[in-house]
Design a protein around this motif. Structure first.
Motif, mmCIF file in Angstrom:
data_model
loop_
_atom_site.group_PDB
_atom_site.id
_atom_site.type_symbol
_atom_site.label_atom_id
_atom_site.label_comp_id
_atom_site.label_asym_id
_atom_site.label_seq_id
_atom_site.Cartn_x
_atom_site.Cartn_y
_atom_site.Cartn_z
ATOM 1 N N LYS A 89 0.830 -1.211 0.000
ATOM 2 C CA LYS A 89 0.000 0.000 0.000
ATOM 3 C C LYS A 89 0.860 1.255 0.000
ATOM 4 C CE LYS A 89 -2.823 -0.525 3.491
ATOM 5 N NZ LYS A 89 -3.946 -0.565 4.443
ATOM 6 N N ALA A 90 1.977 1.225 0.695
ATOM 7 C CA ALA A 90 2.829 2.401 0.786
ATOM 8 C C ALA A 90 3.638 2.630 -0.489
ATOM 9 C CB ALA A 90 3.774 2.257 1.982
ATOM 10 N N ARG A 91 4.158 1.565 -1.088
ATOM 11 C CA ARG A 91 5.089 1.730 -2.208
ATOM 12 C C ARG A 91 4.419 1.731 -3.576
ATOM 13 N NH1 ARG A 91 10.557 -1.510 -1.288
ATOM 14 N NH2 ARG A 91 11.233 -0.014 -2.835
ATOM 15 N N ILE A 92 3.456 0.833 -3.786
ATOM 16 C CA ILE A 92 2.828 0.740 -5.119
ATOM 17 C C ILE A 92 1.302 0.583 -4.991
ATOM 18 C CG2 ILE A 92 4.812 -0.068 -6.443
ATOM 19 C CD1 ILE A 92 3.865 -2.932 -5.973
ATOM 20 N N PRO A 93 0.587 1.609 -4.470
ATOM 21 C CA PRO A 93 -0.860 1.492 -4.251
ATOM 22 C C PRO A 93 -1.669 1.315 -5.532
ATOM 23 C CG PRO A 93 -0.157 3.742 -3.911
ATOM 24 C CD PRO A 93 1.087 2.921 -4.082
ATOM 25 N N VAL A 94 -1.265 1.981 -6.605
ATOM 26 C CA VAL A 94 -2.029 1.888 -7.857
ATOM 27 C C VAL A 94 -1.874 0.494 -8.456
ATOM 28 C CG1 VAL A 94 -2.311 2.822 -10.174
ATOM 29 C CG2 VAL A 94 -1.872 4.361 -8.264
ATOM 30 N N ALA A 95 -0.696 -0.084 -8.357
ATOM 31 C CA ALA A 95 -0.487 -1.440 -8.860
ATOM 32 C C ALA A 95 -1.322 -2.429 -8.060
ATOM 33 C CB ALA A 95 0.992 -1.804 -8.790
ATOM 34 N N LEU A 96 -1.436 -2.191 -6.749
ATOM 35 C CA LEU A 96 -2.276 -3.047 -5.903
ATOM 36 C C LEU A 96 -3.735 -2.954 -6.346
ATOM 37 C CD1 LEU A 96 -2.714 -4.856 -3.429
ATOM 38 C CD2 LEU A 96 -2.891 -2.772 -2.062
ATOM 39 N N CYS A 97 -4.219 -1.749 -6.593
ATOM 40 C CA CYS A 97 -5.607 -1.565 -7.056
ATOM 41 C C CYS A 97 -5.834 -2.255 -8.395
ATOM 42 C CB CYS A 97 -5.942 -0.087 -7.173
ATOM 43 S SG CYS A 97 -6.058 0.735 -5.583
ATOM 44 N N ASP A 98 -4.898 -2.100 -9.320
ATOM 45 C CA ASP A 98 -5.017 -2.762 -10.623
ATOM 46 C C ASP A 98 -5.112 -4.272 -10.462
ATOM 47 O OD1 ASP A 98 -5.020 -0.435 -12.034
ATOM 48 O OD2 ASP A 98 -2.872 -0.489 -12.520
ATOM 49 N N TYR A 99 -4.275 -4.828 -9.595
ATOM 50 C CA TYR A 99 -4.259 -6.281 -9.366
ATOM 51 C C TYR A 99 -5.600 -6.738 -8.798
ATOM 52 C CZ TYR A 99 -3.170 -10.793 -7.299
ATOM 53 O OH TYR A 99 -3.203 -12.116 -6.961
ATOM 54 N N LEU A 100 -6.094 -6.010 -7.787
ATOM 55 C CA LEU A 100 -7.355 -6.402 -7.149
ATOM 56 C C LEU A 100 -8.544 -6.231 -8.090
ATOM 57 C CD1 LEU A 100 -6.755 -4.925 -3.596
ATOM 58 C CD2 LEU A 100 -6.626 -7.319 -4.286
ATOM 59 N N LEU A 101 -8.552 -5.179 -8.893
ATOM 60 C CA LEU A 101 -9.663 -4.971 -9.831
ATOM 61 C C LEU A 101 -9.730 -6.060 -10.896
ATOM 62 C CD1 LEU A 101 -9.645 -1.119 -10.318
ATOM 63 C CD2 LEU A 101 -11.462 -2.501 -9.338
ATOM 64 N N GLN A 102 -8.597 -6.647 -11.243
ATOM 65 C CA GLN A 102 -8.585 -7.733 -12.229
ATOM 66 C C GLN A 102 -9.243 -8.990 -11.665
ATOM 67 O OE1 GLN A 102 -4.527 -8.307 -13.349
ATOM 68 N NE2 GLN A 102 -4.345 -6.291 -14.288
ATOM 69 N N ARG A 103 -9.256 -9.124 -10.330
ATOM 70 C CA ARG A 103 -9.801 -10.328 -9.687
ATOM 71 C C ARG A 103 -11.278 -10.214 -9.358
ATOM 72 N NH1 ARG A 103 -5.156 -10.541 -11.323
ATOM 73 N NH2 ARG A 103 -3.839 -12.304 -10.895
ATOM 74 N N ILE A 104 -11.856 -9.019 -9.461
ATOM 75 C CA ILE A 104 -13.263 -8.836 -9.119
ATOM 76 C C ILE A 104 -14.130 -9.351 -10.258
ATOM 77 C CG2 ILE A 104 -15.065 -7.133 -8.712
ATOM 78 C CD1 ILE A 104 -12.973 -5.391 -7.385
ATOM 79 N N LYS A 105 -15.181 -10.102 -9.870
ATOM 80 C CA LYS A 105 -16.154 -10.567 -10.853
ATOM 81 C C LYS A 105 -17.454 -9.834 -10.583
ATOM 82 C CE LYS A 105 -14.135 -15.097 -11.409
ATOM 83 N NZ LYS A 105 -14.278 -16.520 -11.263
ATOM 84 N N PHE A 106 -17.894 -9.062 -11.561
ATOM 85 C CA PHE A 106 -19.127 -8.304 -11.404
ATOM 86 C C PHE A 106 -20.296 -9.168 -11.823
ATOM 87 C CE2 PHE A 106 -15.846 -5.094 -12.032
ATOM 88 C CZ PHE A 106 -16.091 -4.280 -10.939
#
Length: 156
Positions: free
Chosen positions: A136-153
């Motif tokens: 979260k501190a070093r690469i927050p946007v990369a973390l968000c991108d990774y998590l958004l790829q795993r969400i199934k709407f």
């Protein structure tokens, strides 16, 4: 003996079966089941049902007119309120571009209640497992991108 004939239908009763309350020329009132109606009675019942439907539609139209009048009054009040508000010349804020990340999240795992992420930082050029706080501190946007790829709407 006097021959009786129906004068008017008074009301419809639906319990276990459909019955009509009918007034006769002799002054008596009876409940007649729908299955026992004669053609003459069916004609009178049909006319009565049509009158009832017209009455219901008339009431619905009156209620609808009252609602639309009330809504239009509210809308007019809102328009007046909007016109009273002075417009301010604010320049739109431009969209901020995404910060170029210096790393990528490759994988995630959960071990004994702790979430760890496998990351690869551009400066280090090696894969390593690290905790959530560091990611979260070093690469927050990369973390968000990774998590958004795993969400199934569900799309509902």
């Amino acid at each position: 003996m006097q021959i009786r004939y129906p004068i008017e239908v008074i009301k419809k009763k639906i319990a276990t079966r459909i019955e009509y309350k009918i007034r006769w020329n002799t002054g008596t009132v009876t409940y007649e089941p729908m299955t026992d109606l004669t053609p003459e009675l069916l004609q009178i019942v049909n006319q009565w049902e049509l009158k009832q439907n017209k009455k219901k539609k008339g009431k619905i139209i009156v209620k609808g007119n009252k609602k639309t009048q009330k809504i239009t009054r509210q809308q007019q009040n809102n328009i007046v309120q909007l016109e009273e508000i002075p417009t301010q010349n604010k320049k739109p804020i431009p969209h901020r571009e995404r910060i170029v990340e210096n790393g990528v999240v490759k994988e995630a795992r959960k071990i004994s209640g702790k979430i760890e992420f496998q990351i690869m930082l551009k400066e280090e050029q090696e894969l390593r497992w690290t905790n959530l706080e560091e990611v979260k501190a070093r690469i927050p946007v990369a973390l968000c991108d990774y998590l958004l790829q795993r969400i199934k709407f569900s799309g509902k």
